[in-house]
Write a protein that holds these residues in place. Sequence first.
Motif, PDB file in Angstrom:
ATOM      1  N   GLU A 244      11.897 -11.480  29.685  1.00  0.00           N
ATOM      2  CA  GLU A 244      10.601 -12.143  29.579  1.00  0.00           C
ATOM      3  C   GLU A 244      10.610 -13.560  30.122  1.00  0.00           C
ATOM      4  N   THR A 245      11.798 -14.102  30.349  1.00  0.00           N
ATOM      5  CA  THR A 245      11.851 -15.513  30.746  1.00  0.00           C
ATOM      6  C   THR A 245      12.759 -15.693  31.951  1.00  0.00           C
ATOM      7  N   ARG A 246      12.525 -16.834  32.623  1.00  0.00           N
ATOM      8  CA  ARG A 246      13.455 -17.283  33.651  1.00  0.00           C
ATOM      9  C   ARG A 246      14.228 -18.450  33.080  1.00  0.00           C
ATOM     10  N   HIS A 247      15.457 -18.635  33.491  1.00  0.00           N
ATOM     11  CA  HIS A 247      16.252 -19.736  32.966  1.00  0.00           C
ATOM     12  C   HIS A 247      16.716 -20.582  34.125  1.00  0.00           C
ATOM     13  N   GLU A 248      16.825 -21.889  33.878  1.00  0.00           N
ATOM     14  CA  GLU A 248      17.304 -22.771  34.943  1.00  0.00           C
ATOM     15  C   GLU A 248      18.815 -22.607  34.964  1.00  0.00           C
ATOM     16  N   VAL A 249      19.343 -22.198  36.077  1.00  0.00           N
ATOM     17  CA  VAL A 249      20.793 -21.986  36.160  1.00  0.00           C
ATOM     18  C   VAL A 249      21.409 -23.315  36.544  1.00  0.00           C
ATOM     19  N   ARG A 250      21.460 -24.246  35.589  1.00  0.00           N
ATOM     20  CA  ARG A 250      21.940 -25.582  35.916  1.00  0.00           C
ATOM     21  C   ARG A 250      23.463 -25.554  35.980  1.00  0.00           C
ATOM     22  N   ALA A 251      23.998 -26.068  37.054  1.00  0.00           N
ATOM     23  CA  ALA A 251      25.456 -26.028  37.226  1.00  0.00           C
ATOM     24  C   ALA A 251      26.099 -27.116  36.384  1.00  0.00           C
TER      25      ALA A 251
END
Lengths: 407, 258
Positions: A244-251
């Motif tokens: 249901e969601t997108r996530h910020e793939v922060r490195a």
Amino acid sequence: MSDIIRRDPRSEWIARNRLHPLHASLQALGASWVGPSGLIRKNPHAVAFVGPNGLKRIDRSGAQQGGGGKRASISAAAQLPLHIIEQPSFHIVVVPDMVGGRLSSHDKDLLGLASMLAGSEGAVVAVVFGEHKESAFDTAGVDRLLHIQGEAFVGYTPEQRIMALRAVDDQLAPRHWLFPDSRTGGGELGRRLAAKLGERPATRVWQVADGQCIGRAGAGQQDLARRAPRLILAAAECADPVGETRHEVRAIELEGTLAHSLTRIDNLGAVAVDPALTPMAEAEFILSGGNGVRDWELFHQAAEVLGATEGASRVAVDDGFMPRDRQVGATGTWVTARVYLAVGISGAVQHLQGIATCDKVVAINKDPGCDMVKRADLAVIGDSTAILQALIERVSEYRQGDLRDVA
Amino acid sequence: MSHDPLNVITLVSVGAHPVTGRARRAEQDARAVDLGLSLAGKELHLLHAGDPQAEALRAYLGMGLAEMTVLQQPPQADVLPALGNYLRHAGAQLVLTGSQAETGEGSGMLPYLLAEQLDWPLIVGLAEVESVTGGVAQVLQALPRGQRRRLQVRLPFVASVDNAAPEARQSAFGPARRGQLQQQEVAVVEDALLEEAQLQPARPRPKRLKVIKAKTGAERMKAATAKASAGGQVLTDMTPEQGAEAIFALLRGEDVLR
């Protein structure tokens, strides 16, 4: 799409109806916004709309909504909401298997479990070793990505990886460590880390809820219910994947340099296993032949050169070209190959059922309209004998090139 | 094999039949015993921590061994300290175990914890010991999908054996009766796990259903009528060489050409 401008009464209706779920996607984007100085800026070109007679109109009454030529945007604009964790109060660390460089379904289930445990406060950290080919970390539920690269992590290097994971443990002090309890690496790595950290893990866990977890015990006749420990090795389908969601793939980076430990296990590389001896149900790469194969000698030669396990459709078996135990499909073996190369198989329903779990299907066929071509990720239309011949030549050339490089 | 017999100890446990639950030799442990027999022959030592009266232990002796050491432990004890102490002074070069027990918790942690305690390297999923020369063993590790990997490791080491190892030989009744169980009294450490955790009969897991997350009728209709996959790239009107090149690129990308 034709260039004829048409009114779309339905989208106009959606644009007027503030309660409609697609209402937001039909609003004119970028018509006005707050600029850097705090002033409201307007895009004069976005103010107008194209009227039914094809002329540009400006409606000063403020009632201008919807409009022609916007039909395609309905599906394109539907994007999942972005889940942002700026300052996580705790971390849940997941170490996915990344079989073939991509998240497996087991990994995705595990990430689903992780984001359930993280809730709205915590962040899900995925630790990935070496190169990967995954591009959908965001929809899988990864808030932070710790990508550990280097010579030391190529191939089978459990001791090096445990050193790195200990450094991660010191840096993030995660509330939970999650590993897939699989034979493809996660089960081993998780247990090694548990032994190193001196934590007692819960293994083969299939449910985590309210701080309790349930996992299979013994030979699978019993369940063990206990308080969820810090280290969890979860079975497949332990939770639903994130959807249901997108996530910020922060490195994020590992602080400090990793101490280079002395390896006690040397990897001498994979051993050539006779593909004919691997059981077809668990073979990784299958070359399967059907009614369209004319030259069976060439087919066997191709299987040998490619290093593939041989399979066949029912027709080929019935006609006596292949033994019965090589039949793929509902009445034969259900295969789980990662790559399935189907030569001259049109794709009966029973056959397609048998290859339902294969990742990549490649078809070589004369008929572009057959079901196997529709199922395939890559279909080459043409004469199977000629294409197999060319493929054998190409692969042998590649192998010889490899040998030359070594020498 | 040409080398001198190794000093091998195999750890064995009491298993449970998957259907009846009756005590029997554990499947993976029996494979470990078989592997040990092929390396050390009659010199193989068997070690068990638990009840010395267990009849199922005799099935291991029936595989061709005269005796077995049993460290006496009650059912709820943590056997790790006892095993660790014994192995530290046993002078073994190779310790073989199954990869997980068939009764109790069955977490599969024992080989890892033993290796950590003894500070020896651990090989997971041992399939074959190819050679031992100068204190270095060359072994094959079993991987999923029937693959094998060659590893080199310095003795002594711990190795766990899973179902990919060669099938265990049968157990003969006569030798099983004649074999001796050498009992040893050791200190008992209680395991705290079962104070807070409960073992319960396994619940069948629900089958996952295909959930369609559609918000609108149109999307639901699309999901219901769509084919399983939209289909991939179709290459028509190509020379066989171009087609072969495309397939080759995909096979290389998937890393299946070895």
